[in-house]
Design an enzyme around this catalytic site. Structure first.
Site, short mmCIF file in Angstrom:
data_model
loop_
_atom_site.label_atom_id
_atom_site.label_comp_id
_atom_site.label_asym_id
_atom_site.label_seq_id
_atom_site.Cartn_x
_atom_site.Cartn_y
_atom_site.Cartn_z
N CYS A 94 60.60 41.44 72.39
CA CYS A 94 61.27 42.46 71.52
C CYS A 94 60.20 42.95 70.29
O CYS A 94 59.49 43.88 70.75
CB CYS A 94 62.32 41.68 70.89
N HIS B 41 66.02 40.19 75.47
CA HIS B 41 65.79 39.08 75.15
C HIS B 41 66.19 38.10 76.50
O HIS B 41 67.22 37.85 76.74
CB HIS B 41 66.67 38.55 74.07
N GLU C 116 65.84 35.08 76.83
CA GLU C 116 66.13 33.83 76.32
C GLU C 116 67.59 33.76 75.96
O GLU C 116 68.31 32.51 75.62
CB GLU C 116 65.22 33.19 75.23
#
Length: 719
Positions: free
Chosen positions: A86, A173, A175
């Site tokens: 990001c 993202h 994660e």
């Protein structure tokens, strides 16, 4: 395989420790996390200490030095394999010569299907791939050294790779709990890093996956040889199960401070027990904390007062360690201890700033040495009292209290259910808003502008309502628990202020076995007029993209907070986007669990997660700064946490919402909602007013001065 050493640069994001957990699982070793302004640690590091670098997400713009900090240096000065996520992706591209501009629309907490080239980071990963995005900015005009490797269906750039170096960037993202194949992506980065260093990557195709969702085991009984501490617990089961309301008055009416942790809405797995008690014996204490003074004041049972330097978290950690008392085999883990609240301004001790001064203590607890516990599931009740081996007279005093209390309960008649008066018998409330409704709408717009500029992903904005005049707090609480029964309801009475809560939201529960659970709420709808309409409202909430995006952002934030203090691989989400129904509203609730690391105390775990992300937004630190500026005043008890820290090592705290704080001069209520890119300002005003309904209705039952119905009051407030 050998372990891989990763340097993880944290750009003050609220998802960094989700990357930390995943990297630790994939690499076989925890990465070193360095904040982007921690120059002291940076100066002691060298590229040879690591195999690769990950630059985290974060708020702001990569061209702003304070937003990027040391991330700029690691990108420009180190030649290790690098992955930017990001903001890290944008920084990698910008420093290579690309442009970073506003995206066509802010995209936060929402999923997209992306198509990729199947190489590098994306090797052995299906295409298209569903990922979660949190960004308002995007990369344009890639330089010759970078190539695009993934796009959305509408052509938005989602990933890049350097043509000659092991450097990669992803706009999304990996994660996030709702992104696919995040572990595989990080494992690919691990393998690419090893190849770049001349090491053979592991042969196995098996990629470490998130830990399964194990059920928390029951707390083990203490062994016979358990160390003996200072305190002794005296317990007596009473023959009859008393009415909680009547028992509270009968046993604790004269206590200088008292509590009623009230499962007014009994829910299997959520709310089974009610605890009523006070610091009414010789070991009882009252504790107050002022952030500015950075000291705890302790008033003991004899009236003596001492000042102890340090934070409230420090005090609780020290005292709970010194006063530890193993669980007793009772069906609950609260074997007496500390009961109270952490006010929102205590954020100054957990990553926030000391921005505003409140009228009440920033934190207040009582050390309760007398209690009645009710088991609503089994229909049983117990009296509990503490004694100290250092003060021999406290043991017979505890036994006398058990005998006297049991005798009192045996002759205490149940209190009749609280009867709500009709509207035409209630006077009108004089409600003062900190921010007028037009001004609140402007604040929502300002939050949306900050989101558009990439400064934040979500802002949990609050308004404060004040109703002048004195009320009888217990009458108001009886009305509140009748109007809005809740699994985490509570009545906390301290000298000078009483907290009346009907909170439906668990902030953090930690068992004596070390398992922690949070249940963030984001997404609210009023109940429908009839069964069919109610079912339609519930289904609409479950599917609403805006509410799911709000909820997902906080779920990922809570995972991050627990990831700082929990064992690697233990943080998981057993429930995502579940609708819970209450008396007046439906709410979208998720559940996050993890097992605390062995060296983490309960106060330290609470400190890592405080304030609850559902009351701040994300990224937490930057967003709290904006909240301080926009709201222009303290929140006080509201949006903090309320509950207990038990001597057994258990803790259970709710988020302070749907709550009245009553003093001699006035009653105050905090209300608000999460502002995201998809928010409509008028809808946010309506949601704020909806959330005020139950607390205002309870005040009208107890306050001298109301006339209009709640509907008329709310309609008038909208004008």
């Amino acid at each position: 395989m050998r372990t891989v050493r990763t340097l993880l640069i944290d750009n003050y994001d609220s998802f960094t420790y989700n990357l930390f957990q995943m990297l630790a699982e994939v690499n076989g070793a925890a990465p070193l996390v360095v904040r982007n302004d921690d120059t002291r640690t940076w100066q002691a590091l060298a590229p040879g200490d690591f195999d690769n670098v990950v630059v985290s997400p974060g708020p702001g713009h990569p061209a702003t030095d304070t937003d990027l900090g040391l991330s700029r240096r690691v990108i420009t000065e180190w030649d290790l394999p690098l992955l930017g996520v990001c903001l890290g992706h944008q920084a990698l591209c910008l420093l290579a010569g690309a442009a970073v501009v506003h995206a066509p629309e802010p995209f936060h907490g929402r999923t997209s299907d992306i198509r990729h080239d199947g190489q590098g980071l994306f090797a052995n990963i299906p295409s298209p791939l569903t990922v979660v995005r949190y960004h308002s900015l995007t990369v344009r005009q890639l330089p010759a050294d970078l190539r695009a490797t993934a796009h959305t269906a509408d052509g938005q750039l989602m990933a890049v790779a350097h043509r000659h170096l092991p450097r990669f960037g992803v706009q999304f993202h990996p994660e996030s709990i709702s992104s696919e194949h995040g572990h595989r992506m990080l494992a690919n980065f691990r393998d690419l890093s090893l190849r770049a260093a001349g090491h053979r990557p592991p042969h196995t195709e098996r990629i470490p996956a998130p830990a399964p969702a194990p059920a928390p085991a029951p707390a083990p009984a203490p062994p016979a040889s358990a160390p003996v501490g200072e305190y002794r617990l005296h317990v007596r089961e009473v023959a009859c199960v008393p009415d909680a309301d009547a028992a509270f008055t009968a046993l604790f009416a004269d206590a200088p401070a008292r509590f009623w942790l009230d499962s007014s809405r009994v829910e299997p797995g959520l709310a089974r027990f009610t605890f009523l008690g006070a610091p009414a014996g010789p070991l009882g204490e009252q504790i107050t904390y002022d952030v500015a003074d950075r000291a705890v004041r302790v008033k003991d049972g004899s009236g003596g007062e001492t000042r102890r330097p340090g934070t409230l978290f420090d005090h609780l950690e020290h005292e709970l360690a010194a006063r530890a008392l193993p669980a007793t085999g009772l069906p609950f883990e609260f074997n007496l201890g500390y009961v109270g609240y952490l006010g929102y301004e205590t954020k100054a001790d957990s990553g926030g700033e000391d921005a505003h001064r409140g009228e009440l203590p920033d934190g207040a607890f009582m050390f309760a040495d007398r209690m009645l516990a009710l088991d609503h599931e089994q229909g049983r009740a117990w009296l509990l009292a503490l004694s100290s081996t250092r003060r021999p007279a406290t043991a017979p005093a505890a036994e006398r209290w058990l005998t006297d209390a049991a005798r009192t309960l045996a002759t205490t008649a149940p209190r009749p259910p609280f009867t709500l008066l009709p509207d035409d018998q209630l006077p009108a409330l004089d409600v003062h808003y900190r921010h007028s409704l037009p001004r609140y709408r402007e604040l929502v717009e300002e939050c949306r502008r900050l989101i558009t500029d990439g400064e934040t992903y979500e802002v949990c904005l609050t308004n404060m309502l004040r109703v002048p005049g004195r009320i009888d707090p217990l009458t108001a609480y009886r009305a509140l628990r009748t109007v809005s029964p809740a699994p985490y309801a509570a009545y906390l009475q301290f000298p000078g202020a009483t907290v009346l809560s009907s909170s439906p939201e668990r902030f953090l529960r930690i068992g004596a076995d070390g398992w922690a659970e949070s249940k963030p709420i984001k997404g609210t709808r009023p109940r429908g007029a009839g069964p069919a309409q109610d079912a339609a409202v519930k289904a609409s909430l479950a599917a609403a993209e805006k509410d799911r995006s709000e909820n997902l952002m906080i779920v990922d934030l809570v995972r991050n907070d627990l990831g700082q203090v929990c064992d690697i691989g233990s943080v998981h989400v057993p429930g995502l986007f579940e609708v819970e129904t209450y008396a007046t509203v439906h709410q979208l609730v998720s559940t996050v669990r993890g097992r605390l690391a062995a060296d983490v105390s309960r106060p330290r775990a609470v400190r890592a997660a405080f304030p609850g992300g559902s009351m701040t937004g994300a990224p937490k630190v930057r967003t709290m700064q904006f909240i301080d500026r926009l709201e222009k005043g303290p929140r006080g008890v509201y949006s903090g946490a309320l509950g207990y820290f038990a001597l057994s090592g258990a803790a259970d705290l709710s988020i302070v919402i749907r709550t009245i704080v009553a003093t001699e001069e006035a009653a105050t209520i905090g209300v608000g909602g999460a502002v995201v890119a998809l928010s409509d300002p008028d809808d946010e005003v309506r949601e704020m007013l909806l959330k005020a309904q139950t607390t205002l209705a309870a005040l009208r039952q107890a306050h001298a001065g109301a006339t209009a119905s709640d509907r008329e009051l709310l309609a008038g407030s909208l004008r």
